[in-house]
Design a protein around this motif. Sequence first.
Motif, PDB file in Angstrom:
ATOM      1  N   UNK A  56       0.915  -1.068   0.021  1.00 55.81           N
ATOM      2  CA  UNK A  56       0.033   0.170  -0.055  1.00 55.81           C
ATOM      3  C   UNK A  56       0.858   1.229   0.034  1.00 55.81           C
ATOM      4  N   UNK A  57       0.427   2.335  -0.528  1.00 55.17           N
ATOM      5  CA  UNK A  57       1.017   3.577  -0.701  1.00 55.17           C
ATOM      6  C   UNK A  57       0.634   4.645  -0.087  1.00 55.17           C
ATOM      7  N   UNK A  58       1.617   5.569   0.432  1.00 56.60           N
ATOM      8  CA  UNK A  58       1.205   6.827   1.207  1.00 56.60           C
ATOM      9  C   UNK A  58       2.234   7.749   0.427  1.00 56.60           C
ATOM     10  N   UNK A  59       1.787   8.584  -0.458  1.00 49.93           N
ATOM     11  CA  UNK A  59       2.616   9.370  -1.279  1.00 49.93           C
ATOM     12  C   UNK A  59       2.612  10.750  -0.877  1.00 49.93           C
ATOM     13  N   UNK A  60       3.749  11.495  -0.765  1.00 48.05           N
ATOM     14  CA  UNK A  60       3.920  12.916  -0.264  1.00 48.05           C
ATOM     15  C   UNK A  60       4.878  13.430  -1.342  1.00 48.05           C
ATOM     16  N   UNK A  61       4.490  14.927  -1.450  1.00 45.01           N
ATOM     17  CA  UNK A  61       5.228  15.627  -2.724  1.00 45.01           C
ATOM     18  C   UNK A  61       4.751  17.038  -2.466  1.00 45.01           C
ATOM     19  N   UNK A  62       5.801  17.990  -2.985  1.00 41.99           N
ATOM     20  CA  UNK A  62       5.190  19.592  -2.958  1.00 41.99           C
ATOM     21  C   UNK A  62       4.143  19.839  -4.053  1.00 41.99           C
ATOM     22  N   UNK A  63       4.726  19.242  -5.083  1.00 47.28           N
ATOM     23  CA  UNK A  63       3.687  19.228  -5.988  1.00 47.28           C
ATOM     24  C   UNK A  63       2.433  18.875  -6.150  1.00 47.28           C
TER      25      UNK A  63
END
Length: 262
Positions: free
Chosen positions: A40-47
């Motif tokens: 499973x994925x928890x995604x983080x980014x500024x954009x």
Amino acid sequence: MALAHLSDAWRLTGRTALVTGASHGIGRAAARELAGFGADLLLVARDAAGLETTRQELAEAFPAIEVLALAADLVEAEDRLAVFDWITDLGFSPSILVNNAGGNQPRAALDYAPEELRAIFELNTFAAFEMCRLAHPFLATHGGAAIVNVGSVSGITHVRTGAAYGMSKAALHQLTRNLAVEWAADGIRVNAVAPWYIRTRRSALALADADYREEVLERTPLKRIGEPEEVAAAIAFLCLPAAAYVTGQVLAVDGGFLALGF
């Protein structure tokens, strides 16, 4: 080892991976690779826009897993805390952290303003350090948790990225070694990858110069530019149970660049 155990060694089913800098390039490719192994994925980014596009694409490609995203600037302490408040509210407990967020402002050493030097370290080194520390309580609850930091060959040898970038990545490599030793007792493995030139948005401008690109290829035994997916494969391996005896390592993904010498 039984065949069933061998199969399990190459799967991440039931695991949750927190991936930073996940909207583009290596981070996006790493998220896709981990999803392919069942995480499973928890995604983080500024954009925020790019992040949502990535989230939607991965959710469609891997309907059997959870794909969630939060826009955050990890240089900001409040945003880092917000990421882990979000994770807590979701009820997830990541057993994988991929610290991929990073950036650069290439300059000659004499041309860096103090604030530019600090900004590079804040993003490439200090933010990763704090993400590791904030993730520790979650990772320590699992058997076989893993952190992978995305470093660079510039943290190992001189390349034309500017001293500040090389310094920040060398520090990230050393953070990797220190945490690997310190947190081994907590069941957390810590490794890093060190890419050379990879085909990303960040490298596109430099590689658009035909003469410069030819110089890069001359210093690369495999005679080509790497792909984000090739770095992602190395990241995923270091997260797998199959790599359970690998920690404190900085794995070059460089087409042979570091081995070439003169």
